[in-house]
Scaffold this motif. Structure first.
Motif, PDB file in Angstrom:
ATOM      1  N   LEU A   1      16.539   3.655  -0.046  1.00 48.37           N
ATOM      2  CA  LEU A   1      16.251   2.402  -0.734  1.00 48.37           C
ATOM      3  C   LEU A   1      17.514   1.848  -1.405  1.00 48.37           C
ATOM      4  O   LEU A   1      17.719   0.635  -1.466  1.00 48.37           O
ATOM      5  N   LEU A   2      18.377   2.720  -1.866  1.00 50.79           N
ATOM      6  CA  LEU A   2      19.598   2.295  -2.554  1.00 50.79           C
ATOM      7  C   LEU A   2      20.594   1.603  -1.627  1.00 50.79           C
ATOM      8  O   LEU A   2      21.517   0.944  -2.100  1.00 50.79           O
TER       9      LEU A   2
ATOM     10  N   THR B   1      11.145   5.436   7.414  1.00 52.05           N
ATOM     11  CA  THR B   1      11.957   4.738   8.405  1.00 52.05           C
ATOM     12  C   THR B   1      13.405   4.637   7.945  1.00 52.05           C
ATOM     13  O   THR B   1      14.331   4.850   8.742  1.00 52.05           O
ATOM     14  N   LEU B   2      13.608   4.319   6.682  1.00 51.27           N
ATOM     15  CA  LEU B   2      14.973   4.285   6.153  1.00 51.27           C
ATOM     16  C   LEU B   2      15.629   5.648   6.311  1.00 51.27           C
ATOM     17  O   LEU B   2      16.750   5.756   6.812  1.00 51.27           O
ATOM     18  N   ARG B   3      14.931   6.695   5.881  1.00 53.06           N
ATOM     19  CA  ARG B   3      15.464   8.063   5.939  1.00 53.06           C
ATOM     20  C   ARG B   3      15.792   8.488   7.380  1.00 53.06           C
ATOM     21  O   ARG B   3      16.855   9.056   7.641  1.00 53.06           O
ATOM     22  N   GLU B   4      14.900   8.183   8.301  1.00 54.19           N
ATOM     23  CA  GLU B   4      15.116   8.555   9.708  1.00 54.19           C
ATOM     24  C   GLU B   4      16.333   7.861  10.322  1.00 54.19           C
ATOM     25  O   GLU B   4      16.875   8.323  11.322  1.00 54.19           O
TER      26      GLU B   4
ATOM     27  N   SER C   1       0.852  -1.188   0.000  1.00 54.62           N
ATOM     28  CA  SER C   1       0.000   0.000   0.000  1.00 54.62           C
ATOM     29  C   SER C   1       0.887   1.238   0.000  1.00 54.62           C
ATOM     30  O   SER C   1       2.070   1.175   0.350  1.00 54.62           O
ATOM     31  N   GLY C   2       0.298   2.339  -0.383  1.00 51.38           N
ATOM     32  CA  GLY C   2       1.038   3.591  -0.369  1.00 51.38           C
ATOM     33  C   GLY C   2       1.504   3.960   1.025  1.00 51.38           C
ATOM     34  O   GLY C   2       2.616   4.470   1.215  1.00 51.38           O
ATOM     35  N   ALA C   3       0.661   3.698   2.019  1.00 49.67           N
ATOM     36  CA  ALA C   3       1.024   4.011   3.399  1.00 49.67           C
ATOM     37  C   ALA C   3       2.244   3.203   3.849  1.00 49.67           C
ATOM     38  O   ALA C   3       3.152   3.740   4.494  1.00 49.67           O
ATOM     39  N   CYS C   4       2.273   1.927   3.513  1.00 53.29           N
ATOM     40  CA  CYS C   4       3.418   1.084   3.900  1.00 53.29           C
ATOM     41  C   CYS C   4       4.678   1.503   3.148  1.00 53.29           C
ATOM     42  O   CYS C   4       5.770   1.522   3.721  1.00 53.29           O
ATOM     43  N   TRP C   5       4.521   1.832   1.879  1.00 55.40           N
ATOM     44  CA  TRP C   5       5.663   2.290   1.080  1.00 55.40           C
ATOM     45  C   TRP C   5       6.251   3.561   1.698  1.00 55.40           C
ATOM     46  O   TRP C   5       7.457   3.669   1.901  1.00 55.40           O
ATOM     47  N   ASN C   6       5.394   4.516   1.995  1.00 50.38           N
ATOM     48  CA  ASN C   6       5.855   5.765   2.601  1.00 50.38           C
ATOM     49  C   ASN C   6       6.491   5.520   3.960  1.00 50.38           C
ATOM     50  O   ASN C   6       7.489   6.157   4.309  1.00 50.38           O
ATOM     51  N   SER C   7       5.945   4.588   4.725  1.00 45.59           N
ATOM     52  CA  SER C   7       6.506   4.255   6.028  1.00 45.59           C
ATOM     53  C   SER C   7       7.893   3.639   5.890  1.00 45.59           C
ATOM     54  O   SER C   7       8.805   3.965   6.658  1.00 45.59           O
ATOM     55  N   LEU C   8       8.067   2.766   4.914  1.00 43.00           N
ATOM     56  CA  LEU C   8       9.382   2.170   4.663  1.00 43.00           C
ATOM     57  C   LEU C   8      10.394   3.253   4.333  1.00 43.00           C
ATOM     58  O   LEU C   8      11.474   3.318   4.934  1.00 43.00           O
ATOM     59  N   LEU C   9      10.062   4.123   3.384  1.00 40.74           N
ATOM     60  CA  LEU C   9      10.992   5.180   2.978  1.00 40.74           C
ATOM     61  C   LEU C   9      11.290   6.128   4.139  1.00 40.74           C
ATOM     62  O   LEU C   9      12.442   6.537   4.334  1.00 40.74           O
TER      63      LEU C   9
END
Length: 60
Positions: A21-22, A13-16, A3-11
Motif C-alpha cells: 500500500l505504501l 494483489t499488490l503483494r503478489e 468490503s473486507g474481501a476487496c480490501w484483502n484482494s487489493l493487498l
C-alpha cells in the motif's frame, strides 16, 4: 467495493506483484462508480495520499 474481501484482494494483489500500500503515491479517479471508489476512504485512512478527480466526477 468497500468490503473486507476487496480490501484483502487489493493487498494480496499488490503483494503478489512486489508492492505494498505504501507504494501507491496518488489516486486518479476517472469517474465516480462504486466499483472504482469503494476502497478510497480505507486506502487514505491507512496511507494518506492525494486523490484526484475531475470536478464533474464528484457527486453533488
Amino acid at each position: 467495493m468497500n468490503s473486507g474481501a476487496c480490501w484483502n484482494s487489493l493487498l494480496k494483489t499488490l503483494r503478489e506483484n512486489g508492492f505494498s500500500l505504501l507504494d501507491i503515491d496518488q489516486i486518479l479517479l476517472t469517474h465516480h462508480h462504486i466499483d472504482h471508489i469503494g476502497l478510497i476512504n480505507r486506502i487514505i485512512s491507512e496511507h494518506p495520499i492525494p486523490v484526484y478527480a475531475h470536478t464533474h466526477s464528484i457527486p453533488v
